[in-house]
Structures are given as structure tokens and as C-alpha cells.
Design a protein around this motif. Structure first.
Motif, PDB file in Angstrom:
ATOM      1  N   ALA A  13       3.847  30.297  76.076  1.00 53.20           N
ATOM      2  CA  ALA A  13       4.450  31.582  75.701  1.00 53.20           C
ATOM      3  C   ALA A  13       5.463  32.048  76.754  1.00 53.20           C
ATOM      4  CB  ALA A  13       3.375  32.642  75.499  1.00 53.20           C
ATOM      5  N   TYR A  45       2.382  39.348  76.893  1.00 51.87           N
ATOM      6  CA  TYR A  45       1.433  38.322  77.334  1.00 51.87           C
ATOM      7  C   TYR A  45       2.183  37.210  78.082  1.00 51.87           C
ATOM      8  CZ  TYR A  45      -1.401  34.124  77.149  1.00 51.87           C
ATOM      9  OH  TYR A  45      -2.048  32.970  77.497  1.00 51.87           O
ATOM     10  N   ASN A  52      -1.326  24.774  72.260  1.00 53.91           N
ATOM     11  CA  ASN A  52      -2.444  25.391  71.519  1.00 53.91           C
ATOM     12  C   ASN A  52      -3.760  24.671  71.817  1.00 53.91           C
ATOM     13  OD1 ASN A  52       0.064  26.252  70.176  1.00 53.91           O
ATOM     14  ND2 ASN A  52      -1.377  27.350  68.876  1.00 53.91           N
ATOM     15  N   THR A  79      -8.531  35.246  66.607  1.00 49.36           N
ATOM     16  CA  THR A  79      -7.162  35.264  66.056  1.00 49.36           C
ATOM     17  C   THR A  79      -6.598  33.849  65.902  1.00 49.36           C
ATOM     18  OG1 THR A  79      -6.155  35.362  68.260  1.00 49.36           O
ATOM     19  CG2 THR A  79      -6.620  37.476  67.188  1.00 49.36           C
ATOM     20  N   HIS A  80      -7.270  32.844  66.469  1.00 51.08           N
ATOM     21  CA  HIS A  80      -6.707  31.491  66.490  1.00 51.08           C
ATOM     22  C   HIS A  80      -6.977  30.718  65.200  1.00 51.08           C
ATOM     23  CE1 HIS A  80      -7.030  32.380  70.892  1.00 51.08           C
ATOM     24  NE2 HIS A  80      -5.757  32.079  70.742  1.00 51.08           N
ATOM     25  N   LEU A  81      -6.027  29.857  64.883  1.00 55.58           N
ATOM     26  CA  LEU A  81      -6.047  29.190  63.580  1.00 55.58           C
ATOM     27  C   LEU A  81      -7.303  28.344  63.356  1.00 55.58           C
ATOM     28  CD1 LEU A  81      -4.612  28.544  60.921  1.00 55.58           C
ATOM     29  CD2 LEU A  81      -3.467  26.644  62.087  1.00 55.58           C
ATOM     30  N   THR A  86      -5.667  32.919  55.674  1.00 55.39           N
ATOM     31  CA  THR A  86      -4.334  33.344  55.244  1.00 55.39           C
ATOM     32  C   THR A  86      -3.298  32.551  56.024  1.00 55.39           C
ATOM     33  OG1 THR A  86      -5.176  35.556  54.864  1.00 55.39           O
ATOM     34  CG2 THR A  86      -2.791  35.324  55.004  1.00 55.39           C
ATOM     35  N   PHE A  93       0.186  32.331  57.484  1.00 59.41           N
ATOM     36  CA  PHE A  93       1.191  33.339  57.818  1.00 59.41           C
ATOM     37  C   PHE A  93       2.607  32.816  57.570  1.00 59.41           C
ATOM     38  CE2 PHE A  93      -1.983  35.194  61.110  1.00 59.41           C
ATOM     39  CZ  PHE A  93      -2.568  35.998  60.130  1.00 59.41           C
ATOM     40  N   CYS A 111       4.347  26.994  60.066  1.00 64.17           N
ATOM     41  CA  CYS A 111       4.653  26.814  61.496  1.00 64.17           C
ATOM     42  C   CYS A 111       3.985  25.575  62.078  1.00 64.17           C
ATOM     43  CB  CYS A 111       4.149  28.014  62.292  1.00 64.17           C
ATOM     44  SG  CYS A 111       5.132  29.471  62.068  1.00 64.17           S
ATOM     45  N   ARG A 129       2.618  23.594  65.500  1.00 62.30           N
ATOM     46  CA  ARG A 129       2.148  23.783  66.876  1.00 62.30           C
ATOM     47  C   ARG A 129       1.600  22.455  67.411  1.00 62.30           C
ATOM     48  NH1 ARG A 129       4.612  27.511  66.076  1.00 62.30           N
ATOM     49  NH2 ARG A 129       4.204  29.725  66.333  1.00 62.30           N
ATOM     50  N   ARG A 158       3.769  36.320  60.450  1.00 61.21           N
ATOM     51  CA  ARG A 158       3.266  37.171  61.522  1.00 61.21           C
ATOM     52  C   ARG A 158       4.425  37.334  62.503  1.00 61.21           C
ATOM     53  NH1 ARG A 158      -1.686  34.792  65.113  1.00 61.21           N
ATOM     54  NH2 ARG A 158      -0.041  33.391  65.809  1.00 61.21           N
ATOM     55  N   ASP A 197       6.289  34.680  65.650  1.00 62.56           N
ATOM     56  CA  ASP A 197       5.879  33.270  65.593  1.00 62.56           C
ATOM     57  C   ASP A 197       7.095  32.352  65.503  1.00 62.56           C
ATOM     58  OD1 ASP A 197       3.118  33.249  65.779  1.00 62.56           O
ATOM     59  OD2 ASP A 197       2.810  33.444  63.609  1.00 62.56           O
ATOM     60  N   LEU A 253       6.694  24.711  67.954  1.00 60.29           N
ATOM     61  CA  LEU A 253       6.508  24.622  69.412  1.00 60.29           C
ATOM     62  C   LEU A 253       5.782  23.318  69.698  1.00 60.29           C
ATOM     63  CD1 LEU A 253       5.226  28.223  70.369  1.00 60.29           C
ATOM     64  CD2 LEU A 253       7.485  27.265  70.845  1.00 60.29           C
TER      65      LEU A 253
HETATM   66  N1  UFG Z   1      -1.955  31.226  61.744  1.00 60.74           N
HETATM   67  C1  UFG Z   1      -2.090  31.429  60.373  1.00 60.74           C
HETATM   68  N2  UFG Z   1      -3.149  32.166  59.943  1.00 60.74           N
HETATM   69  C2  UFG Z   1      -4.065  32.720  60.785  1.00 60.74           C
HETATM   70  C3  UFG Z   1      -3.912  32.505  62.190  1.00 60.74           C
HETATM   71  C4  UFG Z   1      -2.828  31.755  62.630  1.00 60.74           C
HETATM   72  O1  UFG Z   1      -1.285  30.956  59.573  1.00 60.74           O
HETATM   73  O2  UFG Z   1      -4.981  33.400  60.320  1.00 60.74           O
HETATM   74  C5  UFG Z   1      -0.813  30.432  62.231  1.00 60.74           C
HETATM   75  C6  UFG Z   1       0.086  31.185  63.190  1.00 60.74           C
HETATM   76  O3  UFG Z   1       1.042  31.930  62.474  1.00 60.74           O
HETATM   77  C7  UFG Z   1       0.679  30.044  64.009  1.00 60.74           C
HETATM   78  C8  UFG Z   1      -0.436  28.993  64.023  1.00 60.74           C
HETATM   79  O4  UFG Z   1      -1.316  29.341  62.957  1.00 60.74           O
HETATM   80  O5  UFG Z   1       1.772  29.507  63.348  1.00 60.74           O
HETATM   81  C9  UFG Z   1      -1.226  28.993  65.323  1.00 60.74           C
HETATM   82  O6  UFG Z   1      -1.621  30.337  65.599  1.00 60.74           O
HETATM   83  P1  UFG Z   1      -2.632  30.727  66.774  1.00 60.74           P
HETATM   84  O7  UFG Z   1      -2.794  32.204  66.716  1.00 60.74           O
HETATM   85  O8  UFG Z   1      -3.860  29.878  66.685  1.00 60.74           O
HETATM   86  O9  UFG Z   1      -1.868  30.278  68.086  1.00 60.74           O
HETATM   87  P2  UFG Z   1      -0.412  30.706  68.613  1.00 60.74           P
HETATM   88  O10 UFG Z   1       0.463  29.511  68.431  1.00 60.74           O
HETATM   89  O11 UFG Z   1       0.063  31.968  68.041  1.00 60.74           O
HETATM   90  O12 UFG Z   1      -0.748  31.062  70.106  1.00 60.74           O
HETATM   91  C10 UFG Z   1      -1.218  30.154  71.059  1.00 60.74           C
HETATM   92  C11 UFG Z   1      -2.121  30.840  72.042  1.00 60.74           C
HETATM   93  C12 UFG Z   1      -1.391  31.935  72.770  1.00 60.74           C
HETATM   94  C13 UFG Z   1      -0.167  31.399  73.395  1.00 60.74           C
HETATM   95  C14 UFG Z   1       0.657  30.627  72.413  1.00 60.74           C
HETATM   96  C15 UFG Z   1       1.753  29.907  73.141  1.00 60.74           C
HETATM   97  O13 UFG Z   1      -3.208  31.391  71.347  1.00 60.74           O
HETATM   98  O14 UFG Z   1      -2.242  32.450  73.763  1.00 60.74           O
HETATM   99  O15 UFG Z   1      -0.141  29.645  71.737  1.00 60.74           O
HETATM  100  O16 UFG Z   1       2.550  29.221  72.271  1.00 60.74           O
HETATM  101  F1  UFG Z   1       0.594  32.415  73.851  1.00 60.74           F
END
Ligand code: UFG
Length: 325
Positions: free
Chosen positions: A119, A141, A170, A188-190, A206, A208, A219, A221, A282, A285, A289
Motif C-alpha cells: 500500500a 494506512y 496480499n 475485511t479480507h477476501l 460480494t 466488489f 481486481c 492481487r 470499493r 482498489d 497489484l
Molecule cells: N474483495 C471483494 N469482496 C470482499 C472483499 C474483498 O471483492 O468482500 C476484493 C477487493 O476489492 C480486492 C480483493 O478482493 O480487489 C482483495 O481485497 P482484500 O481486502 O483482501 O485485500 P486488499 O488488496 O484490499 O488489501 C491488502 C491488505 C492491505 C494492504 C493491501 C496492499 O489487506 O492491508 O493489500 O495492497 F494495504
């Protein structure tokens, strides 16, 4: 064998560090305020209950633990929350880390492995992302973690502190023996959310947004298994213990998975169809990445072993079904 103070040792990643440090012959001492961590996750060494914002407790912890090095995981890590309450993130992550570095200096501890994040890159125009990509975080963050990286540089210049900052992509999966795992409340994580939907603890997952410029519209990751991530930390610690210099390293595999592919991997691993529904994007995003992890491999000989989506999902599921706190 070294005594290592592990801040955030009761959390998801910190508890895996404690377990694997112990297995590698080190002595982990967890330091945690138990606000998001779990007492039950501290199984591999002593717990000192305390907050990085409380400088007296921190100084006492260094006296008691007499560590040779620090692994610093303690932080708030919810991007959305950081946007709503930036003060919380600057105070907890930045002031907390400043107190830690100052306590280390006072105690004469000169080595730290720090948990940074992808991030810090914000929305990079590189793909895959190397460590030389500009660091332009787009939320508090990421900004808080970048501030700590700068602090590490300044403490090295002034006091000779040696540091490794790992920029995580991730993190997923859990201890294959299911003694510890990921248990965020709220989650909150996928991956854990998809598993909640698979278990029937939530109605569905869901997605996003499916209008991103990616092959299936969702997206992408780069998911890395928590045990592989900690392998890198232990290699990093060894590097510093042997007199190696400071490093800034990405941790990811170089393989991207879309949200749809993650859900399909859960379907496949659990032989079911996880209920899913399409939602809107969301905020904040980036579409894709993916990590260039070659520097960590070259510098430390890091070789991820369990960062296969099926293994990450299966390990996380085993923990979810048998071990939750
Ligand atoms: N997603 C969904 N539905 C959900 C939750 C997430 O579609 O209910 C999607 C998000 O939009 C994203 C992907 O799944 O595209 C991964 O989401 P996460 O929330 O699991 O992880 P992030 O990529 O947002 O974030 C992670 C870490 C953060 C850090 C970031 C750095 O959790 O702490 O990577 O890239 F900042």
C-alpha cells in the motif's frame, strides 16, 4: 538462538512469526495490547501485555525481555478505517513505531524486521511492481507505513539501526497444523470472507466490481502464504544477525489472481459452489497489484513453498473449521 521481541505477536502474522521463530530455535517474546490480537494465539513463548503508546511499559518490556532484535508487526491495518479515522493510524502506527525505535535505541538493540506494505506504492504504473517504484500511498494506512520506513532510514543514519522492511502484498493461508490462523473481527479480507460464505456464516461473498480493465473484470492481487512470508522474515533476521545491511523487499509470488479466480479456487478446493453476488467497486482498489519478488529471492534466497492458491485456501479452511479463537 536469539531472543526476539515480536510486537503484535498475538495477531495473525505475528503469531505465525512466533511459532516459526520457535521452530527455528529462537526465543520469541510477544508484545501485544490484545486489542485486535488474541491471548490464545500466544502459544510459543511468553506474552508481555502492553501498548506501544505506553513508553514506560515498553521500556520495562525491553528490560525484561533483553531481546537481540525486534520483529515489528503491531499495527492497525484496515485501509477503510484509516480513511475514516486518520488520527488513529498516525498515532498508533507512526507514534507507536517511533516509541519502539526510541526504546530500542535506549536499550541498545540495533536490528529490526518491519512489516511494511504494498500500500506504500499507491496506484503504481509498474507491473509487476519492483522496490524502485515510486512510493505514493493513496490512503492513511499506506502513508503511516511509509512514514515508518522513513523513520528507519533516519535512525540508521543517526544511530546505526539496521532494518529490513518487507512490503507485503496480499497475505493469506494459515499454519498447516491449524494451531493459529487469521481471525479478524470484523473481517475485511477476501479469502476468509469467501470461506465464511462457504461455511454458511454469511449469505454470500460480494464481488466488489467486475468492470475493471482485467481479463474477467475483477481486481487482481498477488497472494502470499503467511508461512512463506514468515520464512522471509526469519531469513531477514539471519541476514541482520550475520551483520548484513538494511534492505527494502517486496513479498509476493509474482502470480496474480482475480477475485473470481480466488472464489473459483475455493469452489474447487471445497467441492462446492460458494454463493456470490456482484456488487459495486470499493473505493481505492487498484485494478491490478502484482509483485516482482526477485529482489527478496536474490538477497535472502527466499523460495515460497506454500503460496499456491489451493494450499492457501485449504490451510485457511482447516484453521477455520477447527481452530478459531
Ligand atoms: N474483495 C471483494 N469482496 C470482499 C472483499 C474483498 O471483492 O468482500 C476484493 C477487493 O476489492 C480486492 C480483493 O478482493 O480487489 C482483495 O481485497 P482484500 O481486502 O483482501 O485485500 P486488499 O488488496 O484490499 O488489501 C491488502 C491488505 C492491505 C494492504 C493491501 C496492499 O489487506 O492491508 O493489500 O495492497 F494495504
Amino acid at each position: 538462538m536469539s531472543r526476539i521481541l515480536v510486537t503484535g505477536g498475538a495477531g495473525y502474522i505475528g503469531s505465525h512469526a512466533c511459532k516459526m521463530l520457535r521452530a527455528a530455535g529462537h526465543e520469541p517474546i510477544a508484545f501485544d495490547n490484545l486489542r485486535t490480537g488474541w491471548k490464545a494465539a500466544v502459544k510459543f513463548g511468553p506474552l508481555i501485555e502492553g501498548d506501544l503508546l505506553d513508553r514506560d511499559t515498553l521500556a520495562a518490556a525491553f528490560k525484561e525481555a533483553q531481546p537481540e532484535a525486534v520483529m515489528h508487526f503491531a499495527a492497525l491495518s484496515n485501509v477503510g478505517e484509516s480513511v475514516k479515522d486518520p488520527e488513529l493510524y498516525w498515532r498508533n502506527n507512526v507514534t507507536g513505531s517511533l516509541n519502539l525505535l526510541s526504546a530500542m535505541r535506549d536499550a541498545g538493540v540495533g536490528k529490526i524486521v518491519f512489516s511494511s506494505t504494498a500500500a506504500t506504492y499507491g496506484e503504481p504504473d509498474q507491473d509487476p511492481i519492483t522496490e524502485t517504484a515510486p512510493q505514493k500511498p493513496i490512503n492513511p494506512y499506506g502513508a503511516s507505513k511509509l512514514a515508518v520506513e522513513a523513520m528507519l532510514d533516519d535512525f540508521e543514519a543517526a544511530h546505526g539501526l539496521k532494518s529490513i522492511a518487507f512490503r507485503y502484498f496480499n497475505v493469506a493461508g494459515a499454519d498447516p497444523e491449524a494451531e493459529i490462523g487469521e481471525d479478524h473481527r470484523p473481517e475485511t479480507h477476501l479469502v476468509p470472507l469467501v470461506l465464511d460464505a462457504a461455511a454458511g456464516d454469511r449469505e454470500n461473498i460480494t464481488i466488489f466490481g467486475d468492470d475493471y480493465a482485467t481479463p474477467d473484470g475483477t481486481c487482481i492481487r498477488d497472494y502470499v502464504h503467511v508461512c512463506d512470508l514468515i520464512d522471509a522474515h526469519i531469513l531477514g533476521l539471519d541476514h541482520l544477525m550475520q551483520g548484513g545491511g538494511s534492505l527494502r523487499l517486496n513479498l509476493g509470488t509474482g502470480h496474480g489472481f482475480s477475485v473470481r479466480e480466488v472464489i473459483d479456487a475455493v469452489d474447487e478446493a471445497l467441492q462446492m459452489k460458494v454463493p456470490r453476488k456482484m456488487g459495486t467497486r470499493r473505493g481505492g482498489d487498484p485494478a491490478r497489484l502484482v509483485c516482482d519478488g526477485s529482489r527478496a529471492k536474490a538477497a535472502l534466497g527466499w523460495a515460497p513453498k506454500r503460496s499456491v492458491m489451493e494450499t492457501m485456501v485449504t490451510d485457511a479452511w482447516r484453521w477455520r473449521q477447527t481452530g478459531r479463537y
